[in-house]
Scaffold this motif. Structure first.
Motif, PDB file in Angstrom:
ATOM      1  N   ASP A  85      20.580  -5.580   9.218  1.00 31.40           N
ATOM      2  CA  ASP A  85      19.869  -4.415   8.737  1.00 31.40           C
ATOM      3  C   ASP A  85      19.635  -4.477   7.237  1.00 31.40           C
ATOM      4  N   ARG A  86      20.627  -4.958   6.490  1.00 34.84           N
ATOM      5  CA  ARG A  86      20.535  -4.995   5.033  1.00 34.84           C
ATOM      6  C   ARG A  86      19.390  -5.903   4.576  1.00 34.84           C
ATOM      7  N   SER A  87      19.325  -7.106   5.106  1.00 33.01           N
ATOM      8  CA  SER A  87      18.304  -8.062   4.688  1.00 33.01           C
ATOM      9  C   SER A  87      16.908  -7.571   5.019  1.00 33.01           C
ATOM     10  N   HIS A  88      16.693  -7.113   6.243  1.00 31.99           N
ATOM     11  CA  HIS A  88      15.371  -6.645   6.645  1.00 31.99           C
ATOM     12  C   HIS A  88      14.963  -5.379   5.884  1.00 31.99           C
ATOM     13  N   ARG A  89      15.931  -4.561   5.534  1.00 32.01           N
ATOM     14  CA  ARG A  89      15.624  -3.348   4.766  1.00 32.01           C
ATOM     15  C   ARG A  89      15.142  -3.713   3.365  1.00 32.01           C
ATOM     16  N   ILE A  90      15.748  -4.721   2.731  1.00 35.66           N
ATOM     17  CA  ILE A  90      15.331  -5.133   1.387  1.00 35.66           C
ATOM     18  C   ILE A  90      13.890  -5.614   1.407  1.00 35.66           C
ATOM     19  N   THR A  91      13.580  -6.510   2.348  1.00 34.45           N
ATOM     20  CA  THR A  91      12.217  -7.056   2.375  1.00 34.45           C
ATOM     21  C   THR A  91      11.192  -5.983   2.716  1.00 34.45           C
ATOM     22  N   THR A  92      11.513  -5.096   3.646  1.00 34.32           N
ATOM     23  CA  THR A  92      10.564  -4.037   4.020  1.00 34.32           C
ATOM     24  C   THR A  92      10.356  -3.064   2.869  1.00 34.32           C
ATOM     25  N   ASP A  93      11.458  -2.682   2.201  1.00 38.42           N
ATOM     26  CA  ASP A  93      11.332  -1.753   1.076  1.00 38.42           C
ATOM     27  C   ASP A  93      10.525  -2.362  -0.069  1.00 38.42           C
ATOM     28  N   ASN A  94      10.565  -3.692  -0.211  1.00 39.19           N
ATOM     29  CA  ASN A  94       9.741  -4.336  -1.239  1.00 39.19           C
ATOM     30  C   ASN A  94       8.296  -4.501  -0.789  1.00 39.19           C
ATOM     31  N   LEU A  95       8.100  -4.723   0.504  1.00 38.93           N
ATOM     32  CA  LEU A  95       6.749  -4.964   1.019  1.00 38.93           C
ATOM     33  C   LEU A  95       5.860  -3.732   0.889  1.00 38.93           C
ATOM     34  N   VAL A  96       6.381  -2.583   1.248  1.00 33.30           N
ATOM     35  CA  VAL A  96       5.544  -1.374   1.323  1.00 33.30           C
ATOM     36  C   VAL A  96       4.873  -1.055  -0.012  1.00 33.30           C
ATOM     37  N   PRO A  97       5.599  -0.970  -1.139  1.00 42.23           N
ATOM     38  CA  PRO A  97       4.900  -0.652  -2.399  1.00 42.23           C
ATOM     39  C   PRO A  97       3.948  -1.766  -2.851  1.00 42.23           C
ATOM     40  N   LEU A 122       2.093  -3.526  -0.764  1.00 41.18           N
ATOM     41  CA  LEU A 122       0.891  -3.270   0.023  1.00 41.18           C
ATOM     42  C   LEU A 122       0.093  -2.109  -0.563  1.00 41.18           C
ATOM     43  N   HIS A 123       0.784  -1.056  -0.989  1.00 44.49           N
ATOM     44  CA  HIS A 123       0.085   0.066  -1.618  1.00 44.49           C
ATOM     45  C   HIS A 123      -0.620  -0.381  -2.900  1.00 44.49           C
TER      46      HIS A 123
END
Length: 573
Positions: A55-67, A69-70
């Motif tokens: 969960d920790r690793s995937h959360r880091i990459t997802t939290d970085n990806l979203v902004p 993309l914006h």
């Protein structure tokens, strides 16, 4: 800003071709005049010490990806391609719900698949370790079982054919009106490493990063080029803004320092805000640059998106070298006051050490405080890996077992050790160096018997260590222990020459390791952890026999060579 920016995420098991297909889609849309960007999800999670997945690793990459993309959408980009692994159990929706909203960016997730034998071939063909095959198969089967993403069977397809089949899912449109994302600068210190193409920035920076991780320092890595894959070509201001967004993400995740590599000093000079930064120029002479261009063309470096050199023909290699030489000259003129690390005649590890020497005197000295409240301290490091392997047993541990006990994935270990064999050697060296030899005898014969008895106890405590001590290759700390043993013996027995002392001591230890291995494996002694009286008698008889024949000791170099006949290093005087 575009009303919406569709994003196609290409996922699948490691080695299946996600990055190749993702990059192919980026080039296909760009060649048709479309506004498109490409992001490799692996480049958004380079924070360590590695969290190890879950969960920790995937959360880091997802939290970085979203902004990020914006930021692309605000800049007017019309289509984005993302490639990389996803959480095989919960996909991406779980992590998106836990993070910032992704309004205006519809996601299309496709999962590449193929037959098991084809996947194994692709995985090994890219140079991955065979020791990871079991984890690879587990990951692939879990993806199939959970049904994450729309499956695309690539068994009988080339990457180009897969790209052609997916291209219809992409929007091909001219860029919209856009603006550069703005926001406060990050406050963590940033170490910028600049240098021409092929000088080795990423390789040396990666070695430096691993050193910081092994020290337990939360550090992140950013490759500016990986954030600039946008067509039409983006402005420097836009890439700097995306770098700042990613640094903010790493800061929120607990990073206390970041390494940033770039060919362009403008991109490596982001606003540092409350933090501090430094900039270092990496240089190499023309011959070294030419060698590295050829080496990269042969595939010596990690395969990254946009690598123009891997497999490139001679004209392309020459053009890249010419550009690298121009870049080197321009950087030297533009940045005359920067500290310079010349990497011409040294390995990447030595270059990394030189980089760290500069960083420790500037950036790293500014961040000795613990992480802010609410951040997660990442504790995986080489020491913990070695201790776990030793505790599980040198003769029994597996990469899967070590990773399971540490709560990380198998692949996380390979950021610290290259293979199980390397982990075995390092763990055996650690076990040998930390074993307390207590040699109190003042008579040289009694000293040799004590060496034999305590070597037996070492083998009993750490079954499996005999292979390392007999065969090597030896860690420097092991060699120091060996040399100290020979010096200690010669202090008690100065009548023996260096060669004679070496032979007496090394043959006693080699015999002991072989005898202990036999006894401990068969368990024919009541207490196999302690040598028997017969063993002591045999050691004494062996010593007496060798002493009686020292006058005709062979004088050729093989008598003192390393190898299966010896467990003690010859003196290196």
């Amino acid at each position: 800003m575009a009303d919406t920016m569709p994003t196609l995420w290409v996922t699948g098991a490691p080695g299946i071709g996600k990055s190749t297909v993702g990059w192919g889609l980026f080039e296909a849309v760009a060649s048709r005049g479309g506004s498109v960007a490409y992001l490799d999800i692996d480049q958004l999670g380079l924070l360590g010490p590695p969290p190890g997945g879950g969960d920790r690793s995937h959360r880091i990459t997802t939290d970085n990806l979203v902004p990020l993309l914006h930021g692309l959408r605000r800049a007017g980009v019309r289509q984005t391609i993302v490639s990389g692994v996803v959480d095989p159990e919960r996909g991406i929706d779980h992590h998106l719900r836990a993070g910032p909203p992704l309004d205006g960016v519809p996601l299309d997730l496709v999962r590449l698949s193929c037959r098991d034998d084809v996947l194994r071939g692709r995985f090994l063909g890219r140079g991955s370790s065979p020791e990871l095959l079991d984890e690879l198969q587990r990951y692939a089967r879990l993806l199939d079982r959970t049904g994450i993403g729309e499956p695309v069977d690539t068994t009988d397809h080339t990457p180009a054919q897969t790209v052609a089949g997916l291209l219809g899912r992409c929007l091909i449109a001219a860029p919209g009106a856009g603006e550069v994302p703005t926001g406060p600068p990050p406050s963590i210190p940033v170490a910028g490493v600049i240098g021409p193409t092929a000088v080795g920035k990423s390789t040396a920076g990666w070695h430096a990063l691993r050193t910081l991780w092994q020290e337990g320092r939360p550090a992140a890595f950013v490759d500016a080029q990986q954030l600039g894959f946008v067509h039409p070509r983006p402005s420097d201001a836009f890439v700097r803004a995306q770098i700042s967004i990613l640094l903010h993400g790493y800061q929120r995740a607990g990073a206390t320092v970041a390494l940033l590599v770039s060919r362009d000093p403008v991109l490596a000079r982001p606003p540092f805000g409350e933090g501090a930064g430094t900039l270092i120029r990496l240089a190499a002479d023309p011959d070294a640059l030419a060698r590295r261009v050829e080496s990269r063309a042969r595939g010596s470096s990690a395969l990254l998106a946009g690598d123009e050199l891997r497999g490139a023909p001679a004209p392309t290699r020459r053009a890249v070298l010419d550009r690298a030489l121009r870049e080197a000259e321009n950087l030297a003129r533009a940045c005359p006051d920067l500290p310079v690390v010349d990497s011409s005649r040294q390995a990447a590890e030595a270059t990394a050490a030189a980089l760290l020497e500069h960083l420790r005197s500037s950036v790293l000295a500014l961040r000795s405080l613990p992480p802010r409240p609410g951040t997660v301290r990442l504790v995986l490091n080489r020491d913990r890996i070695l201790e776990t392997a030793i505790a599980q047993g040198l003769d029994r541990f597996s990469m899967a077992g070590v990773s399971r006990e540490l709560g990380v994935t198998d692949m996380a270990l390979y950021r610290y050790v290259g293979s199980r064999e390397e982990l075995y050697s390092l763990a055996a060296a650690r076990a040998h160096a930390t074993f307390q030899f207590r040699l109190e005898g003042t008579d040289w014969r009694a000293h040799l018997v004590e060496v034999a008895e305590q070597t037996w106890q070492l083998a009993a405590r750490h079954p499996g260590i005999e292979r390392y001590l007999l065969d090597g290759p030896y860690h420097p700390e092991t060699l120091r222990v060996f040399d100290a043993s020979i010096a200690g013996f010669r202090a008690l027995a100065p009548q023996f020459s260096a060669d004679q002392a070496y032979v007496l001591l090394s043959r006693v230890v080699s015999f002991t390791l072989a005898a202990a291995d036999n006894a401990l494996s068969r368990r024919w002694q009541p207490d196999p952890g302690e040598p028997s009286a017969l063993f002591r008698w045999t050691v004494e008889a062996l010593v007496d026999g060798m002493v009686g024949r020292l006058d005709d000791l062979p004088t050729d170099p093989s008598a003192r060579g390393l190898g299966p006949e010896s467990a003690i290093s010859p003196s290196r005087s």
